[in-house]
Every structure is written in structure tokens, then in C-alpha cells.
Enzyme design. Structure first.
Site, mmCIF file in Angstrom:
data_model
loop_
_atom_site.group_PDB
_atom_site.id
_atom_site.type_symbol
_atom_site.label_atom_id
_atom_site.label_comp_id
_atom_site.label_asym_id
_atom_site.label_seq_id
_atom_site.Cartn_x
_atom_site.Cartn_y
_atom_site.Cartn_z
ATOM 1 N N CYS A 149 0.838 -1.197 0.000
ATOM 2 C CA CYS A 149 0.000 0.000 0.000
ATOM 3 C C CYS A 149 0.870 1.244 0.000
ATOM 4 C CB CYS A 149 -0.934 -0.009 1.218
ATOM 5 S SG CYS A 149 -1.982 1.453 1.338
ATOM 6 N N CYS A 152 -0.476 4.079 2.309
ATOM 7 C CA CYS A 152 -0.266 3.805 3.728
ATOM 8 C C CYS A 152 1.189 4.017 4.142
ATOM 9 C CB CYS A 152 -0.652 2.365 4.054
ATOM 10 S SG CYS A 152 -2.291 1.862 3.508
ATOM 11 N N ASP A 153 2.112 3.470 3.358
ATOM 12 C CA ASP A 153 3.502 3.369 3.812
ATOM 13 C C ASP A 153 4.505 4.210 3.028
ATOM 14 O OD1 ASP A 153 2.731 1.496 5.756
ATOM 15 O OD2 ASP A 153 2.820 -0.131 4.300
#
Length: 327
Positions: A149, A152-153
Site C-alpha cells: 500500500c 499507507c507506507d
């Protein structure tokens, strides 16, 4: 030797809504269903949170100023649902059918006798699983530089060297997002051209921050035990191997939606459940929310929104007798 036939115990309670899956979508639905005074049951096979519990620092959810870990986030969501009256059961759902207008949901649990639950409506929130490369180091360095992701990261690897594996629309889109965070993105794709749509592929190739390695596969993810330090690449034409230093590996080689319980519901060409804006599937009374649903953007915030809408829709469905329930 024949396998013994298992006897299921049918519960007397008729739930207004049975939610299968305790990830963010299911937990959000449990909150909203409970607040709507629906008799609600959440069935989770393992533990609440789904893939969210694997997030070390959740920092892009609206209203959360200080990052929290996924486990804490999921635990709070469950507590909210319980406070609003939702019930929880644990076990593997082994089937889903509809008899005389009522959904029948059998589950098996290692510690209890198999049970059958009945519901006026059902929400499928079983999510989707990332396809893995299946190479050494992938599992070991998940959360330590290996990610599925970018949203997300990606911010954790600002100005670092990032390897993106994949060649479809998702891989190209995510590589483009990561290229806003660093000028060192290397895409690795096993074919000699992208599978992505022509416009997306051209935009990716022209991006000055993205270097593309066609005809190559990642055979191993390397690290020092604490974080990713590189990958081993193999040329699919010559068979030659080489090491490529990097700080993170983002893998986008597809998703597998967990739709096995909804074999008769309409799906798109990639296998995701098709719903309307009310999260209703092609089967009356059966809703879908979160990563299992056909949509263009999959995040915790979109999953929780899906769950809230599904709970509201279930309430309307019951009030207007649209769920084919036999009184």
C-alpha cells in the site's frame, strides 16, 4: 473411511444483520447497525481488524492526529460496536444460503459445536488478499520495507530508493504516487511492456523519477534482519541475476477478493462483488463493503464509509420489507 457428518445447532435468534468479517468495513457497519437498533452479529474467523492490524503507524485516517497502530485502532472500533449493542461470534463461515427469505449462516469453531445463525440481511466484509510474490524475504520483511500500500507506507520512505513490482494499472498508479515522495523509483515488470492502460503506461514511462526494468523478476528480498536493503533480480530473457540496492519494496501484482460465499452474486471481470451506491449486491438483502467490493480506491477510510452505508441500507431494507423476509 468416510468422514463423519457434522451436526449444526441452529440458534433461535433471528438477527436483523449478520456481518461476516471483522475488518474496518465490518466493524463500522456494526457500529451503525447497533446505533440503528438493529439486532446485529459480527462473525470473525480470527480476530478483529483484518489487514489493518498489520499497520504499525496509522496516520492518514481523518481525526487521528497522533499515529496509532492498527491493533489499537481495531480494538477501539470493536469496543464502540459492543457499546452500541452488537454481538460477536468467532469461527469459520462454511456457507451462505437463503431459505424462506432468511439468510442461513453456518460456522465452525475449534472450541464449540458448529452453529447456524439466521439473519434478515447479511453484509459480506471479508476483504481481499494481496497476491504475493512468494519469494524469500517477502514475509520476513513485511512491515520492515515490504508493503502492499503506497498511500499507507510511502511517506515513510520519502527521498529513499523504492522498488515497485508489477505492471498493471495499480502498479503504475502507485508508482506515480511514490514518485511524488522520491526521485528514485524503480519499477520491475516480468514482461517487455506494461499491462496497464495505454495512457497510464505512457505517463509512467515518461515520469523522470521512475526507472523501468522490463523483462525482470524479483527472486529474493534482502535485508539486515531489521529492514530491507535490496532485491535480487533475474532477467527473464538471459537468466542473468543481479543485486539492486533499495530501501523498500512495494508489491502490486493483484488482489484476490474473498467472494467464495457469494457465488451467485454479480461480480466484475476481476472477481469483485458489484454493488449499487447503497452497497446492495444483486441478491436482495445481501450487502458488500470494503475491499471485497468493486471500486477504484481501497483504504481504511473508504471501507468504513462502505460499512456505514451498508448498515443504513440494511435498516431501510428491513423497514420497507425489501429483503424478502418471511414474517
Amino acid at each position: 473411511m468416510t468422514e463423519a457428518v457434522r451436526t449444526f445447532r441452529t440458534m433461535e435468534t433471528l438477527y436483523d444483520m449478520i456481518i461476516i468479517g471483522g475488518g474496518p468495513a465490518g466493524l463500522a457497519a456494526a457500529q451503525y447497525a447497533g446505533r440503528s437498533n438493529l439486532k446485529t452479529l459480527v462473525i470473525e474467523e480470527k480476530g478483529e481488524g483484518g489487514q489493518a492490524v498489520l499497520i504499525d503507524r496509522l496516520e492518514n485516517y481523518p481525526g487521528i492526529l497522533e499515529p496509532v497502530n492498527g491493533y489499537e485502532f481495531a480494538s477501539n472500533m470493536k469496543e464502540q460496536a459492543v457499546r452500541f449493542g452488537s454481538e460477536f461470534a468467532y469461527g469459520k463461515v462454511t456457507g451462505l444460503s437463503k431459505k424462506e427469505g432468511v439468510f442461513v449462516v453456518p460456522i465452525e469453531s475449534p472450541s464449540d459445536k458448529p452453529v447456524v445463525y439466521r439473519g434478515r440481511t447479511v453484509l459480506l466484509a471479508t476483504g481481499a488478499e494481496h497476491r504475493h510474490l512468494g519469494v524469500p524475504g517477502e514475509k520476513e520483511y513485511y512491515g520492515k520495507g515490504v508493503s502492499y500500500c503506497a498511500t499507507c507506507d510511502g511517506p515513510f520512505f520519502r527521498n529513499k530508493h523504492i522498488v515497485v513490482v508489477g505492471g498493471g494499472d495499480a502498479a503504475c498508479d502507485e508508482a506515480g504516487f511514490l514518485a511524488h515522495l522520491t526521485d528514485r523509483v524503480t519499477m520491475v515488470h516480468r514482461r517487455d511492456s506494461f499491462r496497464a492502460q495505454k495512457g497510464i503506461a505512457e505517463r509512467t514511462i515518461k515520469n523522470p523519477h521512475i526507472k523501468v526494468r522490463f523483462n525482470a523478476t524479483v527472486t529474493e528480498i534482502l535485508g539486515n534482519g531489521q529492514k530491507v536493503e535490496g532485491v535480487m533480480l533475474q532477467d527473464t530473457v538471459t537468466g542473468a541475476s543481479e543485486k539492486l540496492d533499495c530501501d523498500a519494496v512495494f508489491i502490486f501484482v493483484g488482489m484476490i477478493p474473498r467472494t467464495e460465499l457469494a457465488s451467485l452474486a454479480k461480480k466484475d471481470e476481476t472477481g469483485y462483488l458489484v454493488t449499487d451506491e447503497e452497497m446492495q449486491t444483486s441478491i436482495p438483502g445481501l450487502f458488500a463493503a470494503g475491499d471485497i467490493r468493486a471500486k477504484t480506491f481501497r483504504q481504511i477510510v473508504t471501507a468504513t464509509a462502505d460499512g456505514a452505508i451498508a448498515a443504513h441500507s440494511a435498516s431501510v431494507c428491513i423497514d420497507k420489507s425489501l429483503c424478502e423476509v418471511t414474517k
